[in-house]
Design an enzyme around this catalytic site. Structure first.
Site, mmCIF file in Angstrom:
data_model
loop_
_atom_site.group_PDB
_atom_site.id
_atom_site.type_symbol
_atom_site.label_atom_id
_atom_site.label_comp_id
_atom_site.label_asym_id
_atom_site.label_seq_id
_atom_site.Cartn_x
_atom_site.Cartn_y
_atom_site.Cartn_z
ATOM 1 N N ALA A 37 0.826 -1.203 0.000
ATOM 2 C CA ALA A 37 0.000 0.000 0.000
ATOM 3 C C ALA A 37 0.865 1.260 0.000
ATOM 4 O O ALA A 37 0.593 2.197 -0.736
ATOM 5 C CB ALA A 37 -0.918 -0.016 1.213
ATOM 6 N N SER A 39 4.456 0.997 0.075
ATOM 7 C CA SER A 39 5.851 0.561 -0.047
ATOM 8 C C SER A 39 6.144 -0.010 -1.424
ATOM 9 O O SER A 39 5.238 -0.425 -2.151
ATOM 10 C CB SER A 39 6.133 -0.518 1.006
ATOM 11 O OG SER A 39 5.362 -1.659 0.718
ATOM 12 N N LYS A 72 12.856 -2.801 1.123
ATOM 13 C CA LYS A 72 11.479 -2.284 1.125
ATOM 14 C C LYS A 72 11.547 -0.809 1.478
ATOM 15 O O LYS A 72 12.025 -0.447 2.559
ATOM 16 C CB LYS A 72 10.668 -3.064 2.163
ATOM 17 C CG LYS A 72 9.235 -2.619 2.320
ATOM 18 C CD LYS A 72 8.458 -3.678 3.111
ATOM 19 C CE LYS A 72 7.119 -3.195 3.557
ATOM 20 N NZ LYS A 72 6.309 -4.278 4.145
ATOM 21 N N ASP A 173 -1.913 -11.862 9.958
ATOM 22 C CA ASP A 173 -2.218 -11.703 8.527
ATOM 23 C C ASP A 173 -1.606 -12.868 7.754
ATOM 24 O O ASP A 173 -0.999 -12.664 6.696
ATOM 25 C CB ASP A 173 -1.689 -10.355 8.027
ATOM 26 C CG ASP A 173 -2.278 -9.957 6.674
ATOM 27 O OD1 ASP A 173 -3.287 -10.569 6.260
ATOM 28 O OD2 ASP A 173 -1.733 -9.041 6.036
HETATM 29 N N1 LIG Z 1 11.990 -10.187 1.469
HETATM 30 C C1 LIG Z 1 11.371 -10.186 0.303
HETATM 31 N N2 LIG Z 1 11.877 -10.844 -0.745
HETATM 32 C C2 LIG Z 1 11.251 -10.834 -1.942
HETATM 33 N N3 LIG Z 1 10.084 -10.196 -2.184
HETATM 34 C C3 LIG Z 1 9.535 -9.521 -1.167
HETATM 35 C C4 LIG Z 1 10.136 -9.481 0.119
HETATM 36 N N4 LIG Z 1 9.353 -8.739 0.928
HETATM 37 C C5 LIG Z 1 8.317 -8.344 0.182
HETATM 38 N N5 LIG Z 1 8.399 -8.801 -1.073
HETATM 39 C C6 LIG Z 1 7.460 -8.585 -2.173
HETATM 40 O O1 LIG Z 1 6.878 -7.301 -2.033
HETATM 41 C C7 LIG Z 1 5.469 -7.393 -1.833
HETATM 42 C C8 LIG Z 1 5.034 -6.333 -0.834
HETATM 43 O O2 LIG Z 1 5.734 -6.522 0.371
HETATM 44 P P1 LIG Z 1 4.995 -6.481 1.768
HETATM 45 O O3 LIG Z 1 3.864 -7.451 1.736
HETATM 46 O O4 LIG Z 1 5.954 -6.627 2.868
HETATM 47 O O5 LIG Z 1 4.488 -5.009 1.750
HETATM 48 P P2 LIG Z 1 3.189 -4.441 2.375
HETATM 49 O O6 LIG Z 1 3.279 -2.968 2.283
HETATM 50 O O7 LIG Z 1 2.986 -4.991 3.734
HETATM 51 O O8 LIG Z 1 2.137 -5.014 1.376
HETATM 52 P P3 LIG Z 1 0.600 -5.138 1.588
HETATM 53 O O9 LIG Z 1 0.080 -3.746 1.551
HETATM 54 O O10 LIG Z 1 0.169 -5.992 0.431
HETATM 55 O O11 LIG Z 1 0.441 -5.819 2.908
HETATM 56 C C9 LIG Z 1 5.226 -8.822 -1.366
HETATM 57 O O12 LIG Z 1 3.958 -9.251 -1.735
HETATM 58 C C10 LIG Z 1 6.330 -9.578 -2.088
HETATM 59 O O13 LIG Z 1 5.913 -9.886 -3.399
#
Ligand SMILES: Nc1ncnc2c1ncn2[C@@H]1O[C@H](COP(=O)(O)OP(=O)(O)OP(=O)(O)O)[C@@H](O)[C@H]1O
Length: 384
Positions: A37, A39, A72, A173
């Protein structure tokens, strides 16, 4: 804003991030591997200089024999204040609390400025479990994973969740999209954005988090809930999704979900009775009636996993350490069998299996994240 203007802004923001990462010892690549959302997640490399100064990074990457990480970047200037002040710090502290377990994504370090916070994470390069289920289903022309593979993955997931609970963290989650796979096919639990401290044993939480399809009925009913028991429900949904390629209960509206949940999951011929029994044991309406992690780990469907060629530890679950295949509290580890673990490279465009009623990525196995705001009105927010 016009598309060209937006693109220019994005390019400028990306270049800023490249500089900010370089100043902190990382070479950011333009390859975006995911987004959330607020990131974006990029592939990056740690410099030798950075590795010399960060022992977590150095010890882990030496074992992996590469220098790649996932960075991230969270745009704290654009995110709602509640996200930056509450959820992001919780995500970071949960990742710190759960460091270090083979099946939980590792946070090597963070750095921040007034506009952004950066999380330097262990790279899980093979995408998420949902993509994997869809890819394998398409390959097999049959929805879901082989039970043997599902068992191996569940074993690792149970190990990760046990480690979190023992570290005082509830994930809240758990879903296929938040379970990543690394280049060896090893499972890595990720996205601790909704995680929280479980605090005192049996203390109850009240925030609605996660995605409706994976959410425990007591949360859908807006009751106070035990976070660990709610995580167990989600494990049941994940196991069902792994072995059937479908979600057990698929509805957007919580009250209609509850109707389906009360009817119980339906199974298709071909699934072993032991696996059905384990799923039913987890998908119990009454939270206390659900199998605990120890019971899951010692369930007769799971036991062959104790001998499976995989790298995982369940030493933190009482009663598991005595199982065959254990030594010094660790599951004996051998490299994963490449022919059975992940046969297909990550393919985001992989077609969903062509099976009537199948819920592939396009057919709805991917579940939207739901928060109190989105329960009332399907909306964009992620905050609870
Ligand atoms: N350590 C990692 N290695 C590879 N890909 C990653 C990693 N962390 C995150 N990703 C990729 O990035 C996407 C988004 O990361 P993450 O879910 O941590 O973010 P978020 O902001 O919490 O997302 P959401 O809003 O969907 O919950 C993940 O769905 C995954 O595809």
């Amino acid at each position: 804003m016009k598309a060209a203007g937006r693109q220019k802004l994005d390019q400028r923001a990306f270049l800023e991030q490249v500089h900010e990462c370089r100043d902190n010892g990382y070479l950011l690549s333009p390859r975006k591997i995911g987004s959330g959302a607020f990131s974006k997640v990029y592939l990056a490399c740690a410099t030798q200089e950075r590795m010399r100064h960060n022992s977590k990074l150095a010890s882990d990457l030496q074992g992996k024999r590469h220098t790649m990480v996932a960075i991230k970047t969270v745009s704290t200037a654009e995110a709602p204040v509640e996200f930056s002040r509450k959820f992001l710090p919780r995500e970071i502290s949960s990742l710190n609390a759960t460091y270090k377990h083979l099946n939980v994504v590792q946070l090597y370090e963070t750095f921040a400025n007034s506009r952004r916070t950066y999380l330097v994470l262990e790279l899980a390069a093979r995408g998420d479990l949902l993509e994997h289920i869809n890819t394998v289903s398409a390959h097999r022309h049959c929805p879901g994973l082989e039970e043997e593979e599902a068992r191996r993955l569940l074993w690792q997931l149970v190990s990760a969740v046990a480690h979190c609970h023992n570290s005082g963290i509830v994930h809240r989650d758990l879903k296929c999209e938040n379970i990543l796979l690394d280049d060896r096919g090893c499972l890595k639990l990720s996205d601790f954005g909704f995680a929280n401290r479980s605090g005192l044993k049996n203390s109850l939480l009240s925030t609605f988090c996660g995605s409706v399809a994976y959410t425990a009925p007591e949360i859908l009913m807006s009751k106070k809930y035990n976070g660990e028991q709610a995580d167990l429900w989600s494990l049941g949904v994940i196991l069902y999704a792994m072995v059937t390629g479908r979600l057990p209960f698929k509805e957007c509206q919580p009250h209609r979900m509850l109707y389906l949940i009360r009817r119980g999951p339906t199974f298709w011929p071909g699934l072993s009775p032991e696996c059905q029994d384990l799923i039913r044991g987890l998908l119990q309406l009454r939270p206390r009636a659900r199998l605990g992690l120890q019971q899951v780990a010692t369930h007769h469907w799971m036991l062959p996993a104790a001998h499976a060629p995989f790298c995982s530890t369940l030493s933190t679950i009482p009663g598991v350490a005595g199982l065959p295949g254990w030594a010094d509290g660790r599951l004996l580890s051998t490299p994963p069998d490449p022919s059975t673990v992940i046969r297909c490279r990550k393919t985001r465009e992989a077609p969903a299996p062509n099976v009537p009623g199948q819920c592939g990525a396009q057919r709805g196995l991917r579940s939207p994240k739901v928060t109190p705001a989105t329960v009332a009105t399907p909306a964009t927010g992620h905050l609870s």
